[in-house]
Design a protein around this motif. Structure first.
Motif, short mmCIF file in Angstrom:
data_model
loop_
_atom_site.label_atom_id
_atom_site.label_comp_id
_atom_site.label_asym_id
_atom_site.label_seq_id
_atom_site.Cartn_x
_atom_site.Cartn_y
_atom_site.Cartn_z
N ALA A 16 11.95 8.35 -2.07
CA ALA A 16 11.09 8.60 -0.74
C ALA A 16 10.74 7.96 0.46
O ALA A 16 10.83 8.42 1.86
CB ALA A 16 9.40 8.96 -1.86
N GLU A 17 10.59 6.61 -0.09
CA GLU A 17 9.66 5.81 0.83
C GLU A 17 11.00 5.95 2.08
O GLU A 17 11.49 5.69 3.26
CB GLU A 17 9.22 4.14 0.81
N ARG A 18 12.22 5.58 1.43
CA ARG A 18 13.17 5.64 2.87
C ARG A 18 13.73 6.47 3.55
O ARG A 18 14.62 6.36 4.50
CB ARG A 18 15.69 5.36 1.09
N MET A 74 10.84 -2.70 -5.51
CA MET A 74 10.29 -4.11 -6.00
C MET A 74 9.07 -3.14 -6.02
O MET A 74 8.06 -3.65 -7.50
CB MET A 74 10.02 -5.42 -5.70
N ASP A 75 7.79 -3.08 -5.32
CA ASP A 75 6.63 -2.89 -5.05
C ASP A 75 7.01 -1.48 -5.81
O ASP A 75 5.44 -1.34 -6.75
CB ASP A 75 6.34 -2.00 -3.42
N GLN A 76 7.30 -0.59 -5.86
CA GLN A 76 7.31 0.59 -6.61
C GLN A 76 7.50 0.00 -8.14
O GLN A 76 6.84 1.04 -8.97
CB GLN A 76 8.21 1.79 -5.53
N SER A 87 0.89 -1.26 -0.10
CA SER A 87 -0.14 0.05 0.19
C SER A 87 0.81 1.60 0.02
O SER A 87 0.37 2.25 -0.59
CB SER A 87 -0.78 -0.12 1.33
N SER A 88 2.04 1.15 0.87
CA SER A 88 2.76 2.45 0.81
C SER A 88 3.44 2.89 -0.54
O SER A 88 3.92 4.16 -0.67
CB SER A 88 3.55 1.61 1.99
N ALA A 89 3.69 2.18 -1.38
CA ALA A 89 4.10 2.13 -2.85
C ALA A 89 3.33 2.53 -3.77
O ALA A 89 3.22 3.27 -4.96
CB ALA A 89 5.34 0.33 -3.49
N ARG A 124 5.13 -4.19 10.74
CA ARG A 124 5.83 -3.29 10.80
C ARG A 124 7.14 -3.18 9.99
O ARG A 124 8.19 -3.79 10.85
CB ARG A 124 5.28 -2.10 12.21
N HIS A 125 7.21 -1.84 9.08
CA HIS A 125 8.86 -2.23 8.29
C HIS A 125 9.81 -1.62 9.62
O HIS A 125 10.60 -1.68 9.64
CB HIS A 125 8.68 -1.68 7.08
N GLY A 126 9.35 -0.13 9.84
CA GLY A 126 10.12 0.53 10.21
C GLY A 126 10.83 -0.10 11.50
O GLY A 126 11.94 -0.38 11.68
#
Ligand code: ADP
Ligand code: MG
Length: 354
Positions: free
Chosen positions: A131-133, A143-145, A99-101, A187-189
């Protein structure tokens, strides 16, 4: 959603994502000043968030995904005006379905269109990843993006995460993909994602290669000499890269049972060597796998919960998943959801004009 090739992207490896029909929408209106105003129907609906283009700092909220995008565009001189944007999505948040990508790519497409940016789909995916990084604290691969930016429904995207070269691989008609959200939120972070990534980088450094992508099965004895858990982590990445290549062959040959076996092997590797599964997800994979129409199943996404993907005979997937979910919910007390394929009756009901 990633069919196979898990935790290979951050090692410059191969992945094979597919698109799911759920989507994220962004409605955007340019402003004359540098103010960015955003709201999402999915998080505290009705609340507006505001920031100044070019002075983005992380806030720990969902808007960091927006701030990351505008910060990079401002820095690169691609954007010099703000906007008002409304986000809505039927992609489940934090379920391992990117969903974030989807958010970053949808936002970037809206900005590209509104401000006539000169940004191709691959460049757009790269901005979304950075941006996400930078802002969301997750050291994610691309991959997601890439899947969200260049993928299409009905085909898998065979992607080389080093060169970003890709091939489209049609999905055989005889099979159906099943996706079930385990109800265990990842949770990724804060999770083990960044730790796993660092371990892969350390293993590559010790093996004297730029990334684990450069190691093959022939190097397994050398991998075995690494200290644990680095050896296990590296073994997963190396074997998973080979499974992706085999999965592409299986898809092209229409070999659904063969593809299923590769998913099963991927799950074992993610569970035992990469250690990103959970007890609940293992149970769900096992229960789905027990269904006669199912040929293979594994955890998908970053891990530590999230969703599972399975390969089933066409037309049988929803029923098989529903049986497994009923048993899973009874045994765990968790709330699982069949995200794919949609239930035939529900789909019909949705189209019924009455
Ligand atoms: P995944 O990408 O697997 O769904 P992540 O943890 O990478 O999980 O991203 C989920 C986060 O992305 C959410 O917690 C939220 O901050 C943000 N996000 C994604 N989609 C939306 C949306 N439609 N509205 C607001 N925030 C979103
Ligand atoms: Mg994500």
């Amino acid at each position: 959603m990633n069919l196979i090739g898990e935790h290979t992207d951050h090692s410059d490896g191969f992945v094979l994502p597919v698109l799911i029909p759920q989507e994220t929408r962004v409605e955007l209106e340019p402003r004359r000043d540098r103010v960015v105003r955003v709201t999402s129907a999915n998080v505290e609906a009705g609340t507006w968030h505001e920031h100044e283009l070019g002075s983005e700092e992380p806030t720990g909220t969902w808007t960091d995904h927006v701030r990351g995008v505008t910060r990079i565009l401002a820095r690169e001189g691609l954007l010099d005006r703000g906007f008002v944007a409304r986000v809505s999505s039927d992609v489940p948040l934090g379920a391992g379905l990117a969903s974030s990508a989807a958010l970053a790519v949808a936002l970037l497409r809206a900005i590209r269109q509104a401000f006539a940016l000169d940004l191709d789909d691959v460049a757009l995916a790269r901005v979304a990843q950075r941006a996400e990084r930078e802002m969301a604290g997750a050291n994610v691969g691309i991959m997601d993006q890439m899947a969200a930016s260049v993928g299409a429904l009905g085909e898998a995207l065979f992607l080389d995460c080093r060169s970003l070269a890709y091939q489209r691989v049609p999905l055989p008609d005889a099979m159906e993909l099943v996706v079930v959200d385990s109800g265990v939120v990842h949770r990724h972070g804060s999770g083990g994602y960044n730790e796993r990534r660092a371990q892969c980088e350390e293993a590559a450094r010790l093996l004297g290669v730029a990334a684990l992508r450069d190691v093959t099965a022939a190097d397994l004895p050398r991998i075995g000499s690494l200290r644990e858990p680095l050896a296990r982590r590296a073994r997963h990445v190396v074997s998973e890269n080979e499974r992706v290549l085999e999965a592409v062959h299986a898809l092209r040959a229409g070999d659904v049972p063969g593809l299923g076996e590769l998913l099963d092997a991927s799950h074992r590797s993610l569970r035992d060597d990469f250690e990103v599964s959970t007890e609940e997800v293992d149970l769900l994979v096992g229960l789905v796998r027990e269904q006669e129409a199912v040929h293979g199943a594994r955890i998908t996404g970053g891990g530590f919960g999230g969703s599972i993907v399975a390969v089933a005979d066409a037309g049988e997937g929803h029923h098989a998943a529903a049986l497994a979910v009923a048993e899973y919910e009874q045994r765990t007390g968790l709330d699982a959801k069949v995200l794919l394929p949609p239930h035939v009756l529900e789909a019909l009901a949705g189209n019924d004009p009455l």
